[in-house]
Design a protein around this motif. Sequence first.
Motif, mmCIF file in Angstrom:
data_model
loop_
_atom_site.group_PDB
_atom_site.id
_atom_site.type_symbol
_atom_site.label_atom_id
_atom_site.label_comp_id
_atom_site.label_asym_id
_atom_site.label_seq_id
_atom_site.Cartn_x
_atom_site.Cartn_y
_atom_site.Cartn_z
ATOM 1 N N MET A 52 0.810 -1.195 0.000
ATOM 2 C CA MET A 52 0.000 0.000 0.000
ATOM 3 C C MET A 52 0.853 1.259 0.000
ATOM 4 N N ARG A 53 1.972 1.219 0.752
ATOM 5 C CA ARG A 53 2.857 2.375 0.832
ATOM 6 C C ARG A 53 3.346 2.796 -0.546
ATOM 7 N N ARG A 54 3.745 1.825 -1.343
ATOM 8 C CA ARG A 54 4.245 2.143 -2.691
ATOM 9 C C ARG A 54 3.150 2.742 -3.562
ATOM 10 N N ALA A 55 1.957 2.234 -3.434
ATOM 11 C CA ALA A 55 0.843 2.755 -4.231
ATOM 12 C C ALA A 55 0.541 4.198 -3.845
ATOM 13 N N VAL A 56 0.520 4.474 -2.547
ATOM 14 C CA VAL A 56 0.264 5.842 -2.076
ATOM 15 C C VAL A 56 1.346 6.788 -2.593
ATOM 16 N N LEU A 57 2.593 6.375 -2.491
ATOM 17 C CA LEU A 57 3.696 7.222 -2.963
ATOM 18 C C LEU A 57 3.659 7.403 -4.475
ATOM 19 N N ALA A 58 3.305 6.361 -5.197
ATOM 20 C CA ALA A 58 3.217 6.470 -6.661
ATOM 21 C C ALA A 58 2.114 7.441 -7.067
ATOM 22 N N VAL A 59 0.961 7.335 -6.420
ATOM 23 C CA VAL A 59 -0.138 8.255 -6.724
ATOM 24 C C VAL A 59 0.256 9.683 -6.361
ATOM 25 N N ALA A 60 0.895 9.852 -5.212
ATOM 26 C CA ALA A 60 1.336 11.191 -4.799
ATOM 27 C C ALA A 60 2.339 11.769 -5.789
ATOM 28 N N ALA A 61 3.261 10.947 -6.267
ATOM 29 C CA ALA A 61 4.245 11.419 -7.251
ATOM 30 C C ALA A 61 3.549 11.849 -8.545
ATOM 31 N N LEU A 62 2.571 11.082 -8.971
ATOM 32 C CA LEU A 62 1.825 11.449 -10.181
ATOM 33 C C LEU A 62 1.043 12.742 -9.976
ATOM 34 N N LEU A 63 0.428 12.903 -8.806
ATOM 35 C CA LEU A 63 -0.296 14.143 -8.524
ATOM 36 C C LEU A 63 0.647 15.339 -8.488
ATOM 37 N N CYS A 64 1.822 15.169 -7.914
ATOM 38 C CA CYS A 64 2.804 16.262 -7.899
ATOM 39 C C CYS A 64 3.240 16.617 -9.317
ATOM 40 N N ALA A 65 3.474 15.599 -10.125
ATOM 41 C CA ALA A 65 3.838 15.848 -11.520
ATOM 42 C C ALA A 65 2.714 16.583 -12.244
ATOM 43 N N ALA A 66 1.477 16.208 -11.973
ATOM 44 C CA ALA A 66 0.339 16.888 -12.602
ATOM 45 C C ALA A 66 0.280 18.353 -12.185
ATOM 46 N N VAL A 67 0.567 18.631 -10.927
ATOM 47 C CA VAL A 67 0.585 20.019 -10.453
ATOM 48 C C VAL A 67 1.634 20.820 -11.214
ATOM 49 N N VAL A 68 2.807 20.226 -11.397
ATOM 50 C CA VAL A 68 3.894 20.912 -12.106
ATOM 51 C C VAL A 68 3.495 21.192 -13.556
ATOM 52 N N VAL A 69 2.843 20.245 -14.185
ATOM 53 C CA VAL A 69 2.462 20.391 -15.590
ATOM 54 C C VAL A 69 1.281 21.354 -15.770
ATOM 55 N N LEU A 70 0.318 21.284 -14.877
ATOM 56 C CA LEU A 70 -0.942 22.003 -15.082
ATOM 57 C C LEU A 70 -0.978 23.436 -14.564
ATOM 58 N N PHE A 71 -0.113 23.776 -13.621
ATOM 59 C CA PHE A 71 -0.211 25.084 -12.983
ATOM 60 C C PHE A 71 1.014 25.937 -13.270
ATOM 61 N N ASP A 72 0.808 27.252 -13.239
ATOM 62 C CA ASP A 72 1.947 28.155 -13.391
ATOM 63 C C ASP A 72 2.818 28.044 -12.137
ATOM 64 N N PRO A 73 4.083 28.469 -12.221
ATOM 65 C CA PRO A 73 5.020 28.274 -11.105
ATOM 66 C C PRO A 73 4.529 28.834 -9.764
ATOM 67 N N GLN A 74 3.842 29.966 -9.771
ATOM 68 C CA GLN A 74 3.362 30.551 -8.513
ATOM 69 C C GLN A 74 2.306 29.654 -7.858
ATOM 70 N N GLU A 75 1.326 29.204 -8.643
ATOM 71 C CA GLU A 75 0.285 28.313 -8.112
ATOM 72 C C GLU A 75 0.866 26.960 -7.726
ATOM 73 N N GLU A 76 1.794 26.473 -8.538
ATOM 74 C CA GLU A 76 2.471 25.211 -8.232
ATOM 75 C C GLU A 76 3.125 25.288 -6.861
#
Length: 117
Positions: free
Chosen positions: A1-25
Amino acid sequence: MRRAVLAVAALLCAAVVVLFDPQEEARILLTTMTVLAWLFVGLYGWRSPWRSTEAGKTLMFTAVALGLIGLQLISVWWLGDYAWRNEVRAATVIALVLSLLHRLVVLWEFQHEEADK
């Protein structure tokens, strides 16, 4: 479960970087870091005997310092420029520096204690 949580969190962080401008990120990621740091402090402080070992103390000190730095950083977004802002920032960074130094000293002592046995 730990790996799944971390993998999802990493994907969400990557999505934040891609989708938002640097200030919002920065706002999203720093606010998330701050919330996670304080959640750790709350859960660890409430449910674990962290005062009983130096390792426990250093984990708590570092988590508190990270939470304080996060609060200081995001407080500027909430409150704007406020009185004593520079002093508050200095105090929070000093708290992190001292907690990391404590970690190193504890690690050094632990490693050398083990070597002496």
